[in-house]
Enzyme design. Sequence first.
Site, PDB file in Angstrom:
ATOM      1  N   GLN A 109     -36.583 -31.696 -72.069  1.00  0.00           N
ATOM      2  CA  GLN A 109     -35.348 -31.580 -72.998  1.00  0.00           C
ATOM      3  C   GLN A 109     -35.675 -32.295 -74.443  1.00  0.00           C
ATOM      4  O   GLN A 109     -35.256 -31.904 -75.457  1.00  0.00           O
ATOM      5  CB  GLN A 109     -34.122 -31.673 -72.400  1.00  0.00           C
ATOM      6  CG  GLN A 109     -33.659 -30.964 -71.165  1.00  0.00           C
ATOM      7  CD  GLN A 109     -32.194 -31.055 -70.676  1.00  0.00           C
ATOM      8  OE1 GLN A 109     -31.773 -32.250 -70.585  1.00  0.00           O
ATOM      9  NE2 GLN A 109     -31.804 -29.873 -70.112  1.00  0.00           N
ATOM     10  N   ARG A 112     -38.006 -31.479 -77.188  1.00  0.00           N
ATOM     11  CA  ARG A 112     -37.616 -30.488 -78.396  1.00  0.00           C
ATOM     12  C   ARG A 112     -37.197 -30.867 -79.763  1.00  0.00           C
ATOM     13  O   ARG A 112     -37.069 -30.374 -80.577  1.00  0.00           O
ATOM     14  CB  ARG A 112     -36.528 -29.785 -77.517  1.00  0.00           C
ATOM     15  CG  ARG A 112     -36.994 -28.972 -76.331  1.00  0.00           C
ATOM     16  CD  ARG A 112     -38.246 -28.053 -76.496  1.00  0.00           C
ATOM     17  NE  ARG A 112     -38.066 -26.929 -77.590  1.00  0.00           N
ATOM     18  CZ  ARG A 112     -37.157 -25.998 -77.570  1.00  0.00           C
ATOM     19  NH1 ARG A 112     -36.751 -25.842 -76.437  1.00  0.00           N
ATOM     20  NH2 ARG A 112     -37.043 -25.297 -78.574  1.00  0.00           N
ATOM     21  N   ARG A 231     -26.981 -34.418 -77.750  1.00  0.00           N
ATOM     22  CA  ARG A 231     -27.299 -34.813 -76.459  1.00  0.00           C
ATOM     23  C   ARG A 231     -26.200 -36.018 -75.908  1.00  0.00           C
ATOM     24  O   ARG A 231     -26.172 -36.221 -74.697  1.00  0.00           O
ATOM     25  CB  ARG A 231     -28.613 -35.561 -76.461  1.00  0.00           C
ATOM     26  CG  ARG A 231     -29.841 -34.648 -76.732  1.00  0.00           C
ATOM     27  CD  ARG A 231     -29.798 -33.287 -76.003  1.00  0.00           C
ATOM     28  NE  ARG A 231     -30.979 -32.548 -76.600  1.00  0.00           N
ATOM     29  CZ  ARG A 231     -31.335 -31.454 -75.666  1.00  0.00           C
ATOM     30  NH1 ARG A 231     -30.530 -30.897 -74.648  1.00  0.00           N
ATOM     31  NH2 ARG A 231     -32.274 -30.646 -76.072  1.00  0.00           N
TER      32      ARG A 231
HETATM   33  C1  FAD Z   1     -26.767 -27.788 -74.812  1.00  0.00           C
HETATM   34  C2  FAD Z   1     -28.123 -27.262 -75.049  1.00  0.00           C
HETATM   35  C3  FAD Z   1     -28.865 -26.150 -74.528  1.00  0.00           C
HETATM   36  C4  FAD Z   1     -30.192 -25.846 -74.851  1.00  0.00           C
HETATM   37  N1  FAD Z   1     -30.557 -24.817 -74.036  1.00  0.00           N
HETATM   38  C5  FAD Z   1     -31.917 -24.412 -74.533  1.00  0.00           C
HETATM   39  C6  FAD Z   1     -32.545 -23.304 -73.797  1.00  0.00           C
HETATM   40  O1  FAD Z   1     -32.108 -22.594 -72.972  1.00  0.00           O
HETATM   41  N2  FAD Z   1     -34.038 -23.188 -74.097  1.00  0.00           N
HETATM   42  C7  FAD Z   1     -34.544 -23.516 -75.251  1.00  0.00           C
HETATM   43  O2  FAD Z   1     -35.819 -23.276 -75.319  1.00  0.00           O
HETATM   44  N3  FAD Z   1     -34.196 -24.669 -75.825  1.00  0.00           N
HETATM   45  C8  FAD Z   1     -32.728 -25.022 -75.501  1.00  0.00           C
HETATM   46  N4  FAD Z   1     -32.126 -26.117 -76.109  1.00  0.00           N
HETATM   47  C9  FAD Z   1     -32.839 -26.784 -76.913  1.00  0.00           C
HETATM   48  C10 FAD Z   1     -32.511 -26.355 -78.687  1.00  0.00           C
HETATM   49  O3  FAD Z   1     -32.574 -25.102 -78.903  1.00  0.00           O
HETATM   50  C11 FAD Z   1     -33.190 -27.299 -79.586  1.00  0.00           C
HETATM   51  O4  FAD Z   1     -34.659 -27.044 -79.613  1.00  0.00           O
HETATM   52  C12 FAD Z   1     -33.138 -28.810 -79.591  1.00  0.00           C
HETATM   53  O5  FAD Z   1     -31.738 -29.091 -79.307  1.00  0.00           O
HETATM   54  C13 FAD Z   1     -33.733 -29.510 -80.586  1.00  0.00           C
HETATM   55  O6  FAD Z   1     -32.853 -29.352 -81.971  1.00  0.00           O
HETATM   56  P1  FAD Z   1     -33.147 -29.229 -83.384  1.00  0.00           P
HETATM   57  O7  FAD Z   1     -34.393 -28.162 -83.304  1.00  0.00           O
HETATM   58  O8  FAD Z   1     -31.999 -29.005 -84.155  1.00  0.00           O
HETATM   59  O9  FAD Z   1     -33.909 -30.684 -83.333  1.00  0.00           O
HETATM   60  P2  FAD Z   1     -35.099 -31.251 -84.161  1.00  0.00           P
HETATM   61  O10 FAD Z   1     -36.265 -30.637 -83.616  1.00  0.00           O
HETATM   62  O11 FAD Z   1     -34.653 -32.702 -84.131  1.00  0.00           O
HETATM   63  O12 FAD Z   1     -35.166 -30.974 -85.714  1.00  0.00           O
HETATM   64  C14 FAD Z   1     -33.864 -31.332 -86.416  1.00  0.00           C
HETATM   65  C15 FAD Z   1     -33.627 -30.384 -87.747  1.00  0.00           C
HETATM   66  O13 FAD Z   1     -34.564 -30.378 -88.496  1.00  0.00           O
HETATM   67  C16 FAD Z   1     -35.063 -29.233 -88.727  1.00  0.00           C
HETATM   68  N5  FAD Z   1     -36.410 -28.568 -88.234  1.00  0.00           N
HETATM   69  C17 FAD Z   1     -37.143 -29.280 -87.710  1.00  0.00           C
HETATM   70  N6  FAD Z   1     -38.393 -28.658 -87.161  1.00  0.00           N
HETATM   71  C18 FAD Z   1     -38.054 -27.364 -87.850  1.00  0.00           C
HETATM   72  C19 FAD Z   1     -38.862 -26.324 -88.088  1.00  0.00           C
HETATM   73  N7  FAD Z   1     -40.327 -26.186 -87.651  1.00  0.00           N
HETATM   74  N8  FAD Z   1     -38.750 -25.332 -88.718  1.00  0.00           N
HETATM   75  C20 FAD Z   1     -37.367 -25.053 -89.440  1.00  0.00           C
HETATM   76  N9  FAD Z   1     -36.634 -26.254 -89.209  1.00  0.00           N
HETATM   77  C21 FAD Z   1     -36.880 -27.309 -88.466  1.00  0.00           C
HETATM   78  C22 FAD Z   1     -34.027 -28.004 -88.223  1.00  0.00           C
HETATM   79  O14 FAD Z   1     -33.047 -28.097 -89.254  1.00  0.00           O
HETATM   80  C23 FAD Z   1     -33.380 -28.886 -87.022  1.00  0.00           C
HETATM   81  O15 FAD Z   1     -31.966 -28.625 -86.792  1.00  0.00           O
HETATM   82  C24 FAD Z   1     -30.781 -26.466 -75.746  1.00  0.00           C
HETATM   83  C25 FAD Z   1     -30.388 -27.697 -76.644  1.00  0.00           C
HETATM   84  C26 FAD Z   1     -29.044 -28.025 -76.180  1.00  0.00           C
HETATM   85  C27 FAD Z   1     -28.549 -29.162 -76.892  1.00  0.00           C
END
Ligand code: FAD
Length: 314
Positions: A109, A112, A231
Amino acid sequence: MRLTEQQAADIETARAQRSPTARPTVPALEAMLFQAIPVLDHGFVRVIDYMGDDAAIVQAARVSYGRGTRRVSEDAGLIRYLMRHYHSTPFEMCEIKYHVKLPIFVARQWIRHRTANVNEYSARYSILDREFYLPAPEHLAAQSSVNRQGRGDVLSGEEAAHVLDLLRDDATRCYDHYAEMLNEDQAGAARDPSRQGLARELARMNLTLNTYTQWYWKIDLYNLFHFLSLRADAHAQYEIRAYAEAMLGTVAAWVPVAHQAFLDYRLGAATLSAQMLAVVRRMLAGEAVEQPNSGLNRREWAELMAAVGRQEER
Ligand SMILES: Cc1cc2nc3c(=O)[nH]c(=O)nc-3n(C[C@H](O)[C@H](O)[C@H](O)COP(=O)(O)OP(=O)(O)OC[C@H]3O[C@@H](n4cnc5c(N)ncnc54)[C@H](O)[C@@H]3O)c2cc1C
């Protein structure tokens, strides 16, 4: 959390060292430096290094030559304004590096979050420790009937004991087979000289997801807040939330003003959609709004009621 005598001694040696510097330091975080904060049954979080403080956020926002600070209240006001209005880049001027020991399923998790720098313990190169996460009884819960991504009632009695037995037995058996396939002890000596042993990079695939791994994880404060907002949130799985809460403690010591702004404008705040806001406005005007005449679906209605404290979110 188990640290070997050598690991504990290494931490104490690191803590005893002093490096004179002209850079600003934060006494409250210095006091925590290198110490392992226990998380779950064998995990921990340690702060390894950091750069910046509350004043560094202010300094960057004002693009100052000196520390850039004015009156404490003015600086706090600026930090809170930046947080409130998503003026994010000044927060990126602060960085922190953690050493984290965590179960593999939590690491999946965590990884990601792509905006950190990570270096994980190599199970191609080294042998993983014989340590598995087993939930404490109060965290051993059934599948939630209302939330497919959540837990319901805590298991009890025979069922709880049986589940714990299964988790322990399976992890132990898989680890024993891993060790057997490797055919080497921690010192690298062959257990059975007549066998070659399987490569570490292959043998590891037999381990259960509750096996502990470790990494160094470095991130700037803006992206750390994003990580913590997801988180440390009540909807996050308990196991990763336990790490996020330990890290929140380090952030409170490091950047107390930014930490409080984060609690006020992110973690403790709620985002309302345009439709939700319209419902709140109608309610404030004295109208008796219920879900059927709200324009919100049942899920959104429940979320709004939870946010305004009218009823529990289901
Ligand atoms: C409660 C919960 C349930 C979840 N359930 C699932 C699930 O069922 N399946 C699943 O696969 N995931 C799941 N996730 C993971 C979720 O989809 C995100 O991948 C994870 O929370 C990371 O978030 P983020 O991409 O915003 O963070 P980061 O990777 O830290 O990125 C931060 C921000 O940077 C930008 N960014 C970073 N990289 C890119 C990029 N390549 N392109 C565009 N913008 C970018 C975005 O604005 C992003 O919000 C879950 C997360 C949570 C908290």
